[in-house]
Scaffold this motif. Structure first.
Motif, PDB file in Angstrom:
ATOM      1  N   TYR A  33     -14.498 -30.718 -26.287  1.00  0.00           N
ATOM      2  CA  TYR A  33     -14.229 -29.920 -25.101  1.00  0.00           C
ATOM      3  C   TYR A  33     -14.526 -30.684 -23.811  1.00  0.00           C
ATOM      4  N   VAL A  34     -14.741 -31.982 -23.917  1.00  0.00           N
ATOM      5  CA  VAL A  34     -15.112 -32.832 -22.794  1.00  0.00           C
ATOM      6  C   VAL A  34     -14.015 -33.852 -22.532  1.00  0.00           C
ATOM      7  N   THR A  35     -13.755 -34.134 -21.252  1.00  0.00           N
ATOM      8  CA  THR A  35     -12.832 -35.202 -20.891  1.00  0.00           C
ATOM      9  C   THR A  35     -13.483 -36.094 -19.837  1.00  0.00           C
ATOM     10  N   THR A  36     -12.891 -37.248 -19.608  1.00  0.00           N
ATOM     11  CA  THR A  36     -13.336 -38.116 -18.520  1.00  0.00           C
ATOM     12  C   THR A  36     -12.777 -37.577 -17.206  1.00  0.00           C
ATOM     13  N   ILE A  37     -13.260 -38.103 -16.099  1.00  0.00           N
ATOM     14  CA  ILE A  37     -12.745 -37.702 -14.789  1.00  0.00           C
ATOM     15  C   ILE A  37     -11.259 -38.048 -14.686  1.00  0.00           C
ATOM     16  N   GLU A  38     -10.876 -39.186 -15.257  1.00  0.00           N
ATOM     17  CA  GLU A  38      -9.480 -39.637 -15.200  1.00  0.00           C
ATOM     18  C   GLU A  38      -8.525 -38.691 -15.927  1.00  0.00           C
ATOM     19  N   GLU A  63     -19.859 -40.251  -5.136  1.00  0.00           N
ATOM     20  CA  GLU A  63     -18.838 -41.087  -5.767  1.00  0.00           C
ATOM     21  C   GLU A  63     -17.705 -40.241  -6.349  1.00  0.00           C
ATOM     22  N   LEU A  64     -18.038 -39.045  -6.791  1.00  0.00           N
ATOM     23  CA  LEU A  64     -17.017 -38.166  -7.367  1.00  0.00           C
ATOM     24  C   LEU A  64     -15.935 -37.793  -6.352  1.00  0.00           C
ATOM     25  N   LYS A  65     -16.274 -37.755  -5.070  1.00  0.00           N
ATOM     26  CA  LYS A  65     -15.265 -37.454  -4.056  1.00  0.00           C
ATOM     27  C   LYS A  65     -14.110 -38.442  -4.167  1.00  0.00           C
ATOM     28  N   LYS A  66     -14.463 -39.716  -4.234  1.00  0.00           N
ATOM     29  CA  LYS A  66     -13.452 -40.771  -4.348  1.00  0.00           C
ATOM     30  C   LYS A  66     -12.801 -40.763  -5.725  1.00  0.00           C
ATOM     31  N   ILE A 407     -18.075 -30.545 -13.551  1.00  0.00           N
ATOM     32  CA  ILE A 407     -18.432 -31.927 -13.858  1.00  0.00           C
ATOM     33  C   ILE A 407     -19.943 -31.976 -13.996  1.00  0.00           C
ATOM     34  N   ILE A 408     -20.395 -32.441 -15.137  1.00  0.00           N
ATOM     35  CA  ILE A 408     -21.835 -32.520 -15.394  1.00  0.00           C
ATOM     36  C   ILE A 408     -22.293 -33.966 -15.267  1.00  0.00           C
TER      37      ILE A 408
END
Length: 419
Positions: A33-38, A63-66, A407-408
């Motif tokens: 149930y988890v994915t990467t940010i991409e 960093e998540l903003k970018k 996002i954890i």
């Protein structure tokens, strides 16, 4: 001895209750149930994508903003970035990423927010600038702020516009507003603020009454920005005049300004925007005990399913924040265990995304995201003793009503403010 044992038990129990130090159970096979940010996927009909941050003082959340914006630019055709930052200062950043004059660090400082004077924000702005160097006309990205807690750059925007369309008005309003600035605004007396409010009303009326003439001398776009800069100045003045309703009015204005950006950019063919702010502004349910309606709640009412909110949370965070009494920036460490983050505690990656629609296919996870729990929510004012009372650094909310996903960050590290 028996009394001593009971006392120890009571102390330990209270510590767990107050500090939230107890761990919930991890869920088996939760990695599916988890994915990467991409791999973040946004529904096609979404207009506004919101990203919250659990603290303003962590490297990972900045960093998540970018990172998230890059994904949205690549996969979702998003071209507009909106920050919980000064509207006028945001225009200065936008000029930099489009024209390249100055440096990314100078552009970031135009926001006049210490929380953004970081290496991570400079990297974001530099990336946007570098991206635009090779992007086609229709592919370029744009930067906005939707906050109204400053005067300087919005004031400059208004007066610069008048220098072009009405020199006499430019001189008159420059004189009337000469004592209005970021540095003086908190020292202004009520009668001064009332006069400022009247002056801004006069500016707004003049701009609206002379729209056709002014647009002929400039353009529809520059006129629109001049009028919006004046509206933002009025918002700032109203916040100072209505301090008791500050939180309530600010989120209402944040939503109003974001709607202006959405409509303005939609007219240019940009039908999706990305906005990033504190969790408390992004979430849809107005869960804060402060009792004000959140920007995210307004957006949910305005756009319904076309607003997609992503929250953030952590298990342990070492972050920096300002002490509201001393004004000093300090490093603090807090842990936040709730059923949601602990369910994913055995995931190896430090940063990962959970889409609640996907997670709801698990009966166990559906039960977790559908129950109220305390989720991280730390602003830029934090005192050392706050960490002993969980209500000072969390908000109790139902995850799947507040957000569409989360996002954890298992372990978050502190930013360093560039002075």
């Amino acid at each position: 001895m028996k009394f001593f044992k009971i006392s120890i038990f009571v102390v330990i129990s209270l510590s767990v209750l107050i500090c939230g130090c107890g761990n919930a159970l991890a869920v088996n096979k939760v990695d599916q149930y988890v994915t990467t940010i991409e791999q973040i996927n946004i529904p096609d009909d979404v207009k506004v994508i919101g990203l919250g941050e659990a603290t303003h003082g962590n490297v990972e959340f900045q960093e998540l903003k970018k990172d998230v914006f890059e994904v949205l630019v690549k996969n979702e055709n998003v071209r507009v970035f909106v920050l919980e930052g000064d509207f006028g200062g945001g225009q200065s950043i936008n000029q930099f990423i489009l024209s390249g004059n100055g440096t990314a660090e100078e552009a970031v400082k135009a926001l006049d927010y210490s929380i953004y004077k970081t290496e991570q924000m400079v990297n974001l702005v530099q990336w946007m600038h570098d991206y635009n160097l090779t992007a086609g006309k229709d592919e370029k990205v744009y930067f906005y702020g939707n906050d109204m807690q400053r005067y300087d750059y919005s004031k400059k925007g208004v007066l610069d516009y008048y220098k072009v369309v009405n020199a006499d008005a430019a001189k008159k309003y420059a004189t009337k507003l000469e004592h209005v600035s970021n540095g003086t605004m908190r020292d202004l007396k009520k009668d001064q603020l009332i006069d400022i409010d009247k002056t801004i009303d006069s500016i707004i009326l003049d701009l609206q009454s002379n729209e056709v003439t002014y647009v002929e001398q400039t353009s529809t776009e520059t006129y629109a920005f001049a009028l919006q800069n004046a509206q933002v100045m009025k918002q700032r003045t109203q916040l100072l005049l209505n301090d008791g309703d500050y939180l309530k009015l600010r989120d209402q204005y944040l939503a109003d300004n974001l709607q202006w950006i959405v409509d303005f950019e939609a007219a240019k063919g940009h039908d999706k925007i990305f906005v990033t702010a504190h969790n408390g502004h992004i979430e849809k349910t107005s869960a804060s005990l402060a009792g004000y309606k959140s920007m995210g709640n307004y957006l949910d009412e305005l756009y319904g399913e076309q607003y997609f909110a992503i929250g953030t949370d952590f298990i342990i965070s070492e972050f920096q924040a300002k002490n509201g009494v001393s004004g000093e920036r300090q490093i603090h460490t807090v842990k936040n265990h709730n059923a949601l983050v602990d369910a994913f505690s055995e995931i190896e990656s430090n940063v990962f995304y959970v889409d609640f629609e996907k997670a709801s296919k698990s009966d166990r996870l559906l039960d977790i995201v559908s129950k109220e729990q305390r989720m991280s929510n730390i602003g830029d004012d934090f005192r050392a003793w706050y960490k002993f009372f969980k209500k000072f650094y969390t908000i109790e909310m139902m995850p799947n009503e507040a957000y569409n996903g989360i996002i954890i960050v298992k372990k978050a590290t502190p930013t360093n403010v560039i002075e």
